[in-house]
Design a protein around this motif. Structure first.
Motif, short mmCIF file in Angstrom:
data_model
loop_
_atom_site.label_atom_id
_atom_site.label_comp_id
_atom_site.label_asym_id
_atom_site.label_seq_id
_atom_site.Cartn_x
_atom_site.Cartn_y
_atom_site.Cartn_z
N PHE A 70 0.82 -1.20 0.00
CA PHE A 70 0.00 0.00 0.00
C PHE A 70 0.86 1.25 0.00
N TRP A 71 1.95 1.22 0.72
CA TRP A 71 2.88 2.34 0.76
C TRP A 71 3.48 2.56 -0.64
N GLY A 72 3.94 1.48 -1.26
CA GLY A 72 4.51 1.55 -2.60
C GLY A 72 3.48 1.94 -3.64
N LEU A 73 2.26 1.48 -3.47
CA LEU A 73 1.19 1.84 -4.41
C LEU A 73 0.95 3.34 -4.41
N GLY A 74 0.93 3.93 -3.23
CA GLY A 74 0.77 5.39 -3.15
C GLY A 74 1.94 6.12 -3.77
N GLY A 95 -4.18 12.00 -5.62
CA GLY A 95 -4.52 10.80 -6.39
C GLY A 95 -3.97 9.54 -5.76
N ALA A 96 -2.76 9.63 -5.22
CA ALA A 96 -2.13 8.48 -4.56
C ALA A 96 -2.92 8.07 -3.33
N MET A 97 -3.39 9.07 -2.56
CA MET A 97 -4.21 8.74 -1.39
C MET A 97 -5.51 8.06 -1.81
N GLY A 98 -6.11 8.56 -2.89
CA GLY A 98 -7.36 7.97 -3.37
C GLY A 98 -7.19 6.55 -3.87
N ILE A 99 -6.15 6.32 -4.67
CA ILE A 99 -5.89 4.98 -5.20
C ILE A 99 -5.55 4.01 -4.08
N SER A 100 -4.74 4.45 -3.14
CA SER A 100 -4.39 3.58 -2.00
C SER A 100 -5.63 3.24 -1.18
N ALA A 101 -6.50 4.23 -0.97
CA ALA A 101 -7.74 3.97 -0.24
C ALA A 101 -8.63 3.00 -1.00
N PHE A 103 -7.71 0.69 -3.22
CA PHE A 103 -7.14 -0.66 -3.16
C PHE A 103 -7.25 -1.25 -1.76
N SER A 104 -7.18 -0.43 -0.74
CA SER A 104 -7.34 -0.98 0.61
C SER A 104 -8.75 -1.50 0.82
N ILE A 105 -9.73 -0.86 0.19
CA ILE A 105 -11.11 -1.36 0.26
C ILE A 105 -11.23 -2.64 -0.56
N VAL A 106 -10.64 -2.65 -1.76
CA VAL A 106 -10.72 -3.82 -2.63
C VAL A 106 -10.04 -5.04 -1.97
N ILE A 107 -8.93 -4.82 -1.30
CA ILE A 107 -8.23 -5.92 -0.62
C ILE A 107 -8.89 -6.20 0.74
#
Length: 172
Positions: A70-74, A95-101, A103-107
């Motif tokens: 998640f850190w790397g994804l952001g 955008g990084a915060m949004g994408i990480s959030a 993916f955290s929901i998806v995972i």
């Protein structure tokens, strides 16, 4: 009523945190050269990552091995938006915060009821998949070499590249 030693422990932790923040702010001013500024930057960023991992593992007792993913994804989302889409680093950070959030929901949704070894293995799988994708998508991520050409943060005439690259956006 709390025992006295717990109250003192809380005050001591608060004073340690205050000392740490003062050190973070003064670090670029008290170091002798750019190498030590860079080392301090890596140290304090990793310290932040460790503190967030402590919140996850230490307070909840859950062993999630996807924390680094998640850190790397952001980080990669912000960098790729800046390099490939021409987005400013400020919007890239959002955008990084949004994408990480996202993916955290998806995972998180499918692993919501997992615990123990099952949660560790599921999150380890996401971490492994993410690592393979970063290495394999060389045209997007730079592969093992990483992204090149990420622009500096700017605000009007001010740019973070004008000073040592160390937490200057927080007020310097």
């Amino acid at each position: 009523m709390k025992p006295a030693f717990l109250t003192r422990l809380g005050a001591r932790r608060q004073s340690h945190l205050l000392i740490l923040w003062i050190l973070v702010i003064l670090w670029p001013l008290i170091t002798p050269n750019a190498y030590w500024v860079s080392m301090g930057s890596a140290f304090f960023i990793n310290l932040l990552l460790i503190a967030s991992l402590n919140l996850l593992v230490g307070l909840t007792g859950l062993t999630s091995l996807a924390h680094a993913a998640f850190w790397g994804l952001g980080a990669y989302t912000s960098g790729m938006l800046a390099v490939h889409a021409g987005v400013t680093p400020w919007l890239g950070t959002l955008g990084a915060m949004g994408i990480s959030a996202l993916f955290s929901i998806v995972i998180g949704w499918p692993t919501l009821r997992l615990s123990g070894h099952y949660l560790a293995m599921a999150t380890l799988g996401f971490n492994a998949i993410f690592s393979v994708l970063l290495t394999g998508l060389v045209s997007w991520t730079g592969g093992p070499n990483g992204l090149i050409g990420i622009p500096a943060y700017t605000l009007g005439a001010w740019t973070s590249a004008a000073r040592p690259p160390f937490l200057w956006p927080i007020g310097w």
